[in-house]
Design a protein around this motif. Structure first.
Motif, mmCIF file in Angstrom:
data_model
loop_
_atom_site.group_PDB
_atom_site.id
_atom_site.type_symbol
_atom_site.label_atom_id
_atom_site.label_comp_id
_atom_site.label_asym_id
_atom_site.label_seq_id
_atom_site.Cartn_x
_atom_site.Cartn_y
_atom_site.Cartn_z
ATOM 1 N N THR A 190 24.900 38.685 -1.441
ATOM 2 C CA THR A 190 26.535 38.642 -1.074
ATOM 3 C C THR A 190 26.712 38.475 0.366
ATOM 4 O OG1 THR A 190 26.743 40.866 -0.943
ATOM 5 C CG2 THR A 190 27.271 39.919 -2.979
ATOM 6 N N GLY A 191 25.864 38.158 1.343
ATOM 7 C CA GLY A 191 25.562 37.848 2.717
ATOM 8 C C GLY A 191 26.278 39.068 3.320
ATOM 9 N N SER A 192 25.689 40.334 3.029
ATOM 10 C CA SER A 192 26.124 41.741 3.605
ATOM 11 C C SER A 192 25.443 42.445 4.072
ATOM 12 C CB SER A 192 27.011 42.377 2.449
ATOM 13 O OG SER A 192 27.917 41.513 1.588
ATOM 14 N N LEU A 193 23.982 41.835 4.743
ATOM 15 C CA LEU A 193 23.117 42.670 5.190
ATOM 16 C C LEU A 193 23.356 43.415 6.278
ATOM 17 C CD1 LEU A 193 19.782 40.733 4.715
ATOM 18 C CD2 LEU A 193 20.409 42.869 3.582
ATOM 19 N N HIS A 194 24.637 43.072 7.091
ATOM 20 C CA HIS A 194 24.840 43.669 8.327
ATOM 21 C C HIS A 194 25.380 45.226 8.005
ATOM 22 C CE1 HIS A 194 28.483 41.808 6.467
ATOM 23 N NE2 HIS A 194 29.140 42.881 6.866
ATOM 24 N N ALA B 299 25.506 36.553 12.481
ATOM 25 C CA ALA B 299 24.822 35.550 11.755
ATOM 26 C C ALA B 299 25.664 35.145 10.598
ATOM 27 C CB ALA B 299 23.283 35.683 11.496
ATOM 28 N N ASN B 300 26.317 36.473 9.856
ATOM 29 C CA ASN B 300 26.919 36.194 8.840
ATOM 30 C C ASN B 300 28.603 36.148 8.736
ATOM 31 O OD1 ASN B 300 28.041 39.018 9.292
ATOM 32 N ND2 ASN B 300 25.990 39.658 8.824
ATOM 33 N N SER B 616 22.663 32.260 7.285
ATOM 34 C CA SER B 616 23.840 31.761 6.430
ATOM 35 C C SER B 616 23.060 30.779 5.695
ATOM 36 C CB SER B 616 24.827 31.100 7.163
ATOM 37 O OG SER B 616 25.174 32.114 8.532
ATOM 38 N N SER B 617 23.430 30.665 4.185
ATOM 39 C CA SER B 617 22.897 29.725 3.285
ATOM 40 C C SER B 617 23.519 29.770 2.106
ATOM 41 C CB SER B 617 21.513 29.758 3.137
ATOM 42 O OG SER B 617 21.266 30.858 2.294
ATOM 43 N N PRO B 618 23.309 28.903 1.105
ATOM 44 C CA PRO B 618 24.269 29.153 -0.257
ATOM 45 C C PRO B 618 23.371 30.007 -1.013
ATOM 46 C CG PRO B 618 23.412 26.904 0.427
ATOM 47 C CD PRO B 618 22.922 27.565 1.485
ATOM 48 N N LEU B 619 22.167 30.346 -0.710
ATOM 49 C CA LEU B 619 21.614 31.782 -1.349
ATOM 50 C C LEU B 619 22.335 33.075 -1.185
ATOM 51 C CD1 LEU B 619 18.055 30.937 -0.164
ATOM 52 C CD2 LEU B 619 18.979 30.626 -2.568
ATOM 53 N N SER B 620 22.940 32.938 -0.065
ATOM 54 C CA SER B 620 23.953 34.440 0.087
ATOM 55 C C SER B 620 25.173 34.125 0.247
ATOM 56 C CB SER B 620 23.396 35.063 1.211
ATOM 57 O OG SER B 620 23.458 34.276 2.693
#
Lengths: 313, 689
Positions: A190-194, B299-300, B616-620
């Motif tokens: 979910t792009g939330s590693l922060h 980055a996100n 950043s990528s489609p994977l996440s």
């Protein structure tokens, strides 16, 4: 140091699949879908998936689907998220996700999200961050992450974070490497590693390596090959895998092989099983052991399978 | 199988096993039949109980029993008769208990017990007793601890009572990480609520230090107390509210700029969100800067970052812009800037600087007038006199003066506690050479030094412990080689702190770049941190002024942190350990970067990409929806092979790139790069036409 006994492991996995009448197989019958995922993914990492009859696997998987859309651990068993993910992963290995009514499967998963963002494993309401990972991973593989409230799901996972940077089953639960994998995996997807203190968690994780080179799952516990997956994949996702001694870990895993009959066990000289065989081989793949396919640390599928799903052909 | 020895079974064992298998199989098939035909008779229930007692993991049987309970409770007779209800519930508790005796790690059995108790028809009195029995068998069973938290909540037991239980468990055996963990959870709640007996925090923490010392000093190799001690240290030194610790331009600077736009950077003590034109007010001569767009440098797409940037615009057609004018930045006057822990930025503060805009040289085609940058040693000169003149960028290095407005962070108690800990660990190390002693001492000294800038002690300077901490980490690398690269990373961070700690130490690394005459880049000041075996980047808040940076010949595998250095225009990362294009993610945010050297790294040489989920990528689900890959596609090139490079380079305006010495570039990749980077003029030292 010995080498990876590729041929023997392949033979072992194919044999386990056929053996249905000994006590171990009967005891494990309810989670045969997990077993299928462990065995087949191992075969794929070893480059031997083509020895399996795709149609046979796919039709058996589909027989385990319940009218709710979820999958059971075997034909006639109740549906549960644990087996729904394995089913989707197995189909993904064979590039057969298209046989699914992805809407129906996704609706089943999305229907298990609770108001606080957490997920129940099935209609009976057991809540665990393992189920958060499963739901998120599975929906992402099906391109249906939009069916759930991702923000709330992430918030719930973060509420399970502990003083040591790790994660437990529910808020207040002790950190455990398996649970850490689930939460780090879900946050990765979910792009939330922060939300993770990478240095703090990284230190806790790298201290899972004991003198023998193996990894344990919690402080002051024995090492076990399965943590080669849970700990390593987590360390990779947060870019701290260089904090452990990889060579010693490779040696530990190889020492857990049954060099005669194939298969890998939790510790040297214990009885082997397909679960530890998978985690051993997957661990070696994460350690860049030569000759193995690369595995994705978040989706727990070979990188080429994941790339096929997210970048097309 | 977990913990079972590997040996071939004897014929007798094989017979016994196959007999057991036949019995279990028959139970399982009888059960499934009953389940599918919704048969909830006493006999049918008995079969499921037998099945669960021999195989508690057979989850469908737990589901079946729940269905049966609901079914039987609904029956008109039993549903109202308290005795029948009790007997139904008691039977479930009995089955769950005997399943747990068989396997007390069975998720299904623990959950069944919870499910039954939640129905509320029964007393919870027996539960704590049962738990004691299980926790005696295995004091680390996390199922039992989770269940204990559930029961405590159900019984309304206070956190203070439960805390006493952890004290008991720890006193019985300090090597119980589970008890320490639960203690940290309970204590956090109690401190947060300022519960009776748990205030002031300082007093509570002092007692906790005493408790954990007993564990650490009895057996320093036992990890049970390690993380608790680190947590206490964090509780001691942590400043709860976020602070502004640095900015570009810094307070009081006179800035000459030649372009019509330049970055304004705010650097906080931790990641914050809510930085925008309503929480940050910028007063300058031009209206255009009133509603600045603030961008998080992370980055996100989280909307949260430690460093934030906005671009100030100055219309350069105004001739009077030659004279300097003031800019004032204020923040903290209204709420809205929040840390990830929910604390608001609470120190109203402001800083000012002046800007002099010089007219631009109108460049026709940027590619025409660019010289190649050469990173060879002979192009860098020491010129100390130069650094004394007014254009000295290092003076911007001075940190923001924030201590006047903020609460004192290094209060007497904090400093005393840390000093006390330092003394104790020195004593421990004088008796026994242990890694946790050394590591903790290194951390304590670092924490001590970090408190210093906030105090006004005149001898603060002499109390900086860089050398000692570096020595400790060097020692640890030898003492505990399996984790040597952890210590190496820590070592690098301290080295960065040391380099950036004073003007004098920084000057040792500053050189004048003088390439061929007439170069527009001539007389750049280059910060050269090459050949220091750095494995990671730190102290970036003190390096925001840097435009030219040489980090070559180190051991960097990550460049996290560089994203805050918005002025960077030339960067040398050659001869490091960068393992993938994804490791270059921070560069995506450096819009002024023109010259990049990533030659002789390990890009493409690894099958495992440790930055795959940190970019950043489609994977996440953080990028990709707007990727128009086709535009740059070269025939025969697969998206899956180049998406990382695509993601990093597509937004950059590089004029010079060195990429040789990695495990990727083939001719097709070069073609792909040319399409992606139309401004590129030099590739691997060759001029492009």
């Amino acid at each position: 140091m010995g080498e990876l006994e590729v041929e023997k492991h392949v033979k072992y996995i194919l044999l386990v699949e056929k053996r249905k009448d000994d006590f171990e197989s009967v005891v494990m019958e309810h989670l045969r879908m997990n077993g299928a995922y462990w065995g087949l993914t191992t075969l794929d990492l070893l480059g031997k998936l083509e020895t399996v009859d795709t149609e046979e696997v796919v039709s058996w998987v589909m027989k385990c689907q319940h009218e709710s859309g979820g999958f059971g651990g075997n034909v006639g068993h109740d549906p549960h998220l644990l087996y729904t993910l394995s089913s989707v992963q197995v189909l993904a290995l064979f590039d057969k996700i298209n046989v699914l009514d992805t809407d129906r499967v996704s609706n089943y998963i999305a229907g298990l999200q609770n108001d606080d963002g957490s997920f129940s494993g099935d209609m009976w309401g057991e809540v665990d961050t393992r189920f958060s990972y499963i739901a998120i991973c599975c929906l992402s593989l099906l391109h249906h992450l939009d069916k759930i409230n991702v923000e709330k799901a992430v918030k719930y996972i973060v509420s399970c974070k502990n003083l040591d940077g790790g994660f437990g089953c529910t808020p207040g639960g002790e950190s455990h490497a398996g649970q850490v994998f689930c939460c780090v995996g879900a946050l990765s997807i979910t792009g939330s590693l922060h939300h993770i203190d990478k240095d703090l968690l990284g230190w806790w994780l790298c201290e899972r390596q004991v003198k023998s080179g193996g990894l344990n799952g919690r402080p002051e516990k024995l090492p076990d090959v399965c943590y080669s997956w849970w700990v390593l994949s987590s360390l990779i996702m947060i870019d701290r895998v260089h904090w452990i001694d990889k060579e010693k870990l490779v040696k530990f895993i190889l020492d857990c092989q049954d060099k005669e009959n194939g298969g890998i066990s939790d510790r040297p000289d214990d009885a082997v099983d397909v679960y530890h065989t998978y985690f051993g081989v997957a661990g070696l793949s994460l350690l860049e052991y030569p000759g193995l396919k690369a595995i994705d640390p978040a989706y727990a599928l070979p990188v080429d399978v994941v790339n096929r799903i997210f970048f097309g052909r | 199988m977990h913990g079972r020895p590997r040996k071939a079974p004897t014929p007798e064992e094989e017979n016994a096993s196959s007999l057991k298998a036949t019995k279990l199989r028959s139970l399982q098939s009888q059960f499934l039949q009953n389940h599918h035909s919704k048969n909830y008779t006493k006999e049918a229930l008995e079969i499921s109980a037998k099945l669960l007692e021999s195989n508690p993991e057979f989850y469908t049987a737990w589901n079946y029993r729940k269905l049966a309970v609901e079914h039987n409770l609904k029956q008109s007779e039993t549903g109202t008769d308290p005795d029948s209800i009790e007997s139904i519930i008691d039977e479930e508790l009995r089955v769950a208990e005997s399943a747990l005796r068989r396997n007390f790690k069975s998720y299904g059995a623990w959950y069944h017990r919870k499910w039954v108790l939640r129905k509320g028809h029964t007393s919870t009195d027996r539960e704590l007793q049962l738990l004691e029995a299980f926790q005696k068998r295995d004091a680390r069973n996390f199922h039992a601890w989770n269940y204990r938290r559930f029961i405590a909540a159900l019984m309304d037991r206070s956190d203070a009572e439960e805390l006493l239980y952890t004290t008991d468990m720890i006193n019985k055996n300090f090597s119980n990480y589970s008890a320490w963990h639960n203690r940290s959870v309970l204590l956090s709640h109690l401190l947060e609520k300022r519960a009776q007996g748990f205030f002031p925090k300082e007093k509570v923490l002092t007692d906790e230090y005493d408790l954990v010392h007993q564990a650490l000093f009895t057996d320093p190799d036992d990890q049970s107390g390690w993380f608790y001690h680190l947590w206490l240290l964090d509780q001691t030194v942590k400043v709860e509210t976020p602070l502004l610790i640095s900015s570009w331009p810094a307070n009081g600077v006179d800035l000459n700029v030649s372009s019509d736009s330049f970055p304004l950077i705010l650097y906080f003590s931790e990641a914050v969100e809510g930085v925008n034109s309503s929480t940050i007010s910028v007063e300058s001569a031009w209206d255009a800067n009133k509603d600045l767009f603030w961008r998080p440098l992370s980055a996100n797409n989280s909307g949260s970052a430690q460093a934030w940037v906005a671009h100030l615009d100055f219309p350069n057609e105004k001739p009077e812009s030659l004279k300097s004018f003031p800019v004032k930045v204020s923040l903290g006057h209204s709420q809205g800037i929040v840390s990830s822990n929910g604390f608001h930025y609470a120190h109203p503060s402001c800083f000012e600087f002046t800007v002099c805009v010089r007219p631009q040289n109108k460049e026709h085609d940027p590619r025409q007038s660019i010289e190649m940058i050469s990173w060879r040693d002979e192009n860098f000169h020491v010129n100390e006199t130069h650094f004394q003149v007014s254009s000295d960028p290092i003076k911007y290095f001075d940190q923001l003066k924030i201590d006047e407005n903020s609460e004192p962070t290094g209060s007497k108690w904090h400093l005393k506690t840390i000093a006390n800990e330092i003394a104790l660990f020195r004593e421990l190390l004088s008796e026994i050479n242990c890694k946790i002693g050394k590591l903790t001492l290194a951390r304590l000294l670092t924490a001590h030094d970090a408190m210093m800038p906030y105090t006004k002690s005149p001898d603060a300077y002499e109390m900086i412990h860089f050398e000692e901490v570096l020595e400790l980490y060097s020692n640890l690398m030898k003492l505990d080689p399996a984790h040597s690269r952890y210590y190496k990373d820590e070592y690098s961070l301290v080295l960065f702190q040391q380099v950036a700690s004073s003007r004098e130490s920084l000057l040792k690394h500053c050189f004048l770049y003088g390439g061929s005459t007439g170069s527009s880049i001539n007389n750049y000041i280059c910060l050269r941190l090459n050949n220091l075996s750095l494995s990671r980047i730190g102290s970036v808040q003190k390096l925001l002024w840097v435009q030219m940076l040489d980090l070559s010949h180190n051991e960097l595998q990550s460049i996290e942190g560089l994203e805050a250095m918005q002025l960077l225009s030339c960067l040398n990362l050659s001869n490091n350990k960068l393992g993938s294009f994804t490791a270059l993610e921070p560069l995506r945010l450096l819009k002024s970067l023109k010259v990049l050297d990533i030659s002789y790294n390990e890009i493409g040489a690894h099958s495992v990409d440790t930055r795959r989920y940190l970019c950043s990528s489609p994977l996440s689900h953080t990028a990709g929806s707007d990727w128009n890959f086709d535009e740059f596609a070269v025939s025969g090139v697969k998206v899956t092979n180049y998406w990382e490079a695509f993601s990093i380079f597509k937004g950059l305006n590089l004029t010079q790139l060195d990429i040789v010495g990695n495990a990727i570039p083939d001719e097709k990749f070069k073609l792909f790069l040319f399409r992606l980077l139309p401004s590129l003029k030099w590739l691997d030292g060759e001029e492009l036409h």
